[in-house]
Design a protein around this motif. Structure first.
Motif, mmCIF file in Angstrom:
data_model
loop_
_atom_site.group_PDB
_atom_site.id
_atom_site.type_symbol
_atom_site.label_atom_id
_atom_site.label_comp_id
_atom_site.label_asym_id
_atom_site.label_seq_id
_atom_site.Cartn_x
_atom_site.Cartn_y
_atom_site.Cartn_z
ATOM 1 N N LEU A 159 45.008 -34.041 -77.338
ATOM 2 C CA LEU A 159 45.265 -34.015 -76.027
ATOM 3 C C LEU A 159 44.556 -34.791 -75.002
ATOM 4 C CD1 LEU A 159 45.810 -30.370 -74.587
ATOM 5 C CD2 LEU A 159 47.098 -32.294 -74.527
ATOM 6 N N ILE A 191 42.558 -35.284 -72.134
ATOM 7 C CA ILE A 191 41.762 -34.439 -71.138
ATOM 8 C C ILE A 191 42.164 -35.159 -69.604
ATOM 9 C CG2 ILE A 191 39.817 -33.107 -70.301
ATOM 10 C CD1 ILE A 191 41.105 -31.891 -72.896
ATOM 11 N N MET A 225 45.455 -34.289 -68.037
ATOM 12 C CA MET A 225 45.373 -32.900 -67.609
ATOM 13 C C MET A 225 44.885 -32.929 -66.348
ATOM 14 S SD MET A 225 45.205 -30.482 -71.034
ATOM 15 C CE MET A 225 45.463 -29.343 -69.847
ATOM 16 N N ASP A 226 43.810 -33.218 -66.253
ATOM 17 C CA ASP A 226 42.801 -33.381 -65.097
ATOM 18 C C ASP A 226 43.513 -33.895 -63.869
ATOM 19 O OD1 ASP A 226 40.814 -31.829 -65.822
ATOM 20 O OD2 ASP A 226 39.536 -33.570 -66.388
ATOM 21 N N VAL A 249 51.045 -23.857 -74.912
ATOM 22 C CA VAL A 249 49.716 -23.834 -74.907
ATOM 23 C C VAL A 249 49.019 -24.911 -73.764
ATOM 24 C CG1 VAL A 249 47.408 -24.337 -76.232
ATOM 25 C CG2 VAL A 249 49.384 -22.972 -76.990
ATOM 26 N N ASP A 252 49.476 -23.028 -70.542
ATOM 27 C CA ASP A 252 48.779 -22.288 -70.348
ATOM 28 C C ASP A 252 47.315 -22.871 -69.826
ATOM 29 O OD1 ASP A 252 50.129 -20.404 -71.305
ATOM 30 O OD2 ASP A 252 49.253 -19.979 -73.110
ATOM 31 N N ALA A 253 46.941 -23.941 -70.607
ATOM 32 C CA ALA A 253 45.384 -24.689 -70.299
ATOM 33 C C ALA A 253 45.678 -24.918 -68.756
ATOM 34 C CB ALA A 253 45.252 -25.571 -71.252
ATOM 35 N N THR A 286 45.372 -22.286 -66.324
ATOM 36 C CA THR A 286 44.005 -21.726 -66.199
ATOM 37 C C THR A 286 43.134 -22.665 -65.484
ATOM 38 O OG1 THR A 286 44.306 -20.878 -68.637
ATOM 39 C CG2 THR A 286 42.023 -20.986 -67.953
ATOM 40 N N SER A 287 43.114 -23.954 -65.678
ATOM 41 C CA SER A 287 42.413 -25.137 -64.999
ATOM 42 C C SER A 287 42.543 -24.898 -63.476
ATOM 43 C CB SER A 287 42.666 -26.419 -65.653
ATOM 44 O OG SER A 287 41.663 -27.360 -64.971
ATOM 45 N N THR A 294 43.751 -22.291 -61.912
ATOM 46 C CA THR A 294 43.260 -20.865 -61.332
ATOM 47 C C THR A 294 41.831 -21.317 -61.101
ATOM 48 O OG1 THR A 294 44.639 -20.046 -62.663
ATOM 49 C CG2 THR A 294 42.966 -18.631 -61.820
ATOM 50 N N LEU A 295 41.024 -21.640 -62.006
ATOM 51 C CA LEU A 295 39.615 -22.132 -61.881
ATOM 52 C C LEU A 295 39.304 -22.862 -60.572
ATOM 53 C CD1 LEU A 295 38.066 -22.194 -65.640
ATOM 54 C CD2 LEU A 295 38.094 -20.406 -63.996
#
Lengths: 287, 287
Positions: free
Chosen positions: B113, B115, B118-119, B245, B248-249, B252-253, B255-256
């Motif tokens: 992945l 990252i 994603m960020d 997944v 999901d990640a 979640t990220s 949300t945080l």
DNA sequence: GAATAAATGTAATTTAGCAACATAATTTGA
DNA sequence: TCAAATTATGTTGCTAAATTACATTTATTC
């Protein structure tokens, strides 16, 4: 006990210089793997033999052996435990945790699946003049997915995430029809009502849901999925993966039981879909 | 892919002498960890530099690095490998194989992945006045799922598996809007067209798809999922799990990063949904 | 505060790994 | 089929890394 755990545990036993080494290692264990004894010694501001002695203190035969054990320790990770995400997590650690939870969930599924119930379900599918998948909320997308998969076969299949439609479908269900209800908790009231209607119609009601839940009680066959404690604010994501895998298994088993004649049909579908895709070789030619 | 998997996979690519080394390693990988390059060379009846070249063929930087990777690979445990289902499989073995393939896919995802991508995506989400998820066929249910998840937040979110709707949405996209395109292969023509439209609208186009695919080329950010060879008649199921997944990640990220104030809202939603459910204690009272 | 023990560092030795070169085996093209 | 070219493998010697033996420093105890 892996090396990293041992390192944590015996940190206090170590001498001053050795602890300096330990701290460098713990700070970035992954990087340590690619360091020579000299550079590690330098970073810890100690001599090379001290590093060597440090390795021996931890039960390693020498520096290379130490690195080997460290590598294994790192690869071990935390083996598939549900770890909750919190504010301090990085994207990387979020991914790690989610994947591990998912794997944990899959492991549980593997061990707890009721194979006999699956076989019964597949048999019912094979007999069924029509198959339906119902779910609400998060489970709707699972039902959606199941619907997609079964569209590949000649048995009529329907899906709905609309409770009114579901009720109508349930009332109109015929004996031998199979209606699959998907729910994470098995406690969604409307879905239970729909399942009850379906049962009254004499159709075969299958639940992919929590065992011992209200929904499970309406079902002739229950494919139980494990429900972990929902202590989190974040959604129960891992268990949904288990549902999907369960459906994958049902479809696969169904395909096999249908026998070889279905393969020609599947090939045909694949062939047809191909036209809607770019060929692999086309990549270079694209704008 | 861990070193052992790689070793299995590329066994045929290796030259004769290198394969001799490979066989010795595969015969007892654990023992190999404690061998020097000299003794391994001797056991394989080849020269030391051949062993060294063998290490380089597998992508290691040298013999010590090879041992490190091997150690990690061993620690990983049962290397979840894709095993294909065939006619002779029982329901039990189908489940086993599917779960293992899924785990293999998750492992690959964990390691590969991006990252940073994603960020970037989460940042874009945070800025976005509107988020959209598009997919077709099997990927539609993934998009559907993503949509469900994002409904919990106050950012408007839409989902569509209808190409006409998708096109309209793409054309009407505003700058800062984020449109996420989900496709297993990244080769579905219409979806590429929609993505192109979205890009022309100046919106942020994100792809959850195969790297280097036509769709990926339309995307500002690509969240690449690994596409295993689709040698099977049975659908590419495992890779879809990876997509889920990944989402999901992202959620979640997201949300945080939204911070604590979102938690109150999530709690409220949960509270509201509770009314539509049977309480746990109700189980015994049911008809 | 000297004597002893423990910890750490220095220097020398050994060993392992690797690059450069040489040779053998294989493939390719006529 | 054979020569040329390419690829694969082995030999040698060098370099750097790890370890041992020993010296020095630092802490501990009476």
């Amino acid at each position: 006990m892996t090396l990293l755990e041992k390192l944590q545990a015996e940190l206090t036993r170590l001498s001053k210089s050795e602890r300096k080494v330990a701290e460098v290692v713990l700070a970035e264990p992954q990087a340590t793997l690619h360091k020579s004894i000299a550079s590690l010694a330098q970073q810890a501001a100690v001599s090379e033999p001290t590093v060597n002695r440090f390795c021996h203190s931890l039960g390693a035969k020498g520096y290379p052996d130490f690195k080997l054990q460290l590598a294994q320790s790192l690869a071990q990770g935390t083996p598939f435990v549900n770890r909750h995400v919190d504010q301090s997590d990085t994207t990387q650690s979020i991914v790690e945790k989610i994947i591990e939870s998912t794997m944990a969930s899959l492991n549980v599924t593997r061990r707890s699946l009721d194979i006999a119930a699956m076989d019964r379900t597949v048999e019912a599918f094979l007999q069924a003049p029509r198959i339906s998948f119902f779910g609400l909320g998060a489970s709707a997308s699972v039902a959606h997915d199941a619907h997609n998969k079964f569209l590949r076969f000649d048995t009529p299949v329907q899906f709905s995430d609309d409770t009114l439609m579901q009720k109508m479908a349930a009332i109109n269900a015929k004996p031998d029809d199979v209606l699959v209800f998907i729910s994470h908790t098995g406690r969604t009231k409307v879905l239970c009502e729909v399942a009850a209607l379906a049962r009254e119609s004499g159709a075969t009601v299958v639940g992919i849901t929590a065992a011992d839940s209200p929904l499970a009680q309406e079902c002739a066959t229950v494919l139980a999925t494990h429900v972990p404690e929902d202590t989190d604010l974040y959604m129960p994501m891992a268990s949904r993966i288990a549902q999907l895998v369960l459906i994958d298994a049902l479809v696969t088993s169904f395909t096999l039981k249908k026998g070889p004649e279905i393969h020609e049909k599947l090939r045909l579908i694949k062939e047809t879909l191909r036209d809607s895709r770019y060929e692999k070789k086309d990549i270079r030619d694209l704008p």
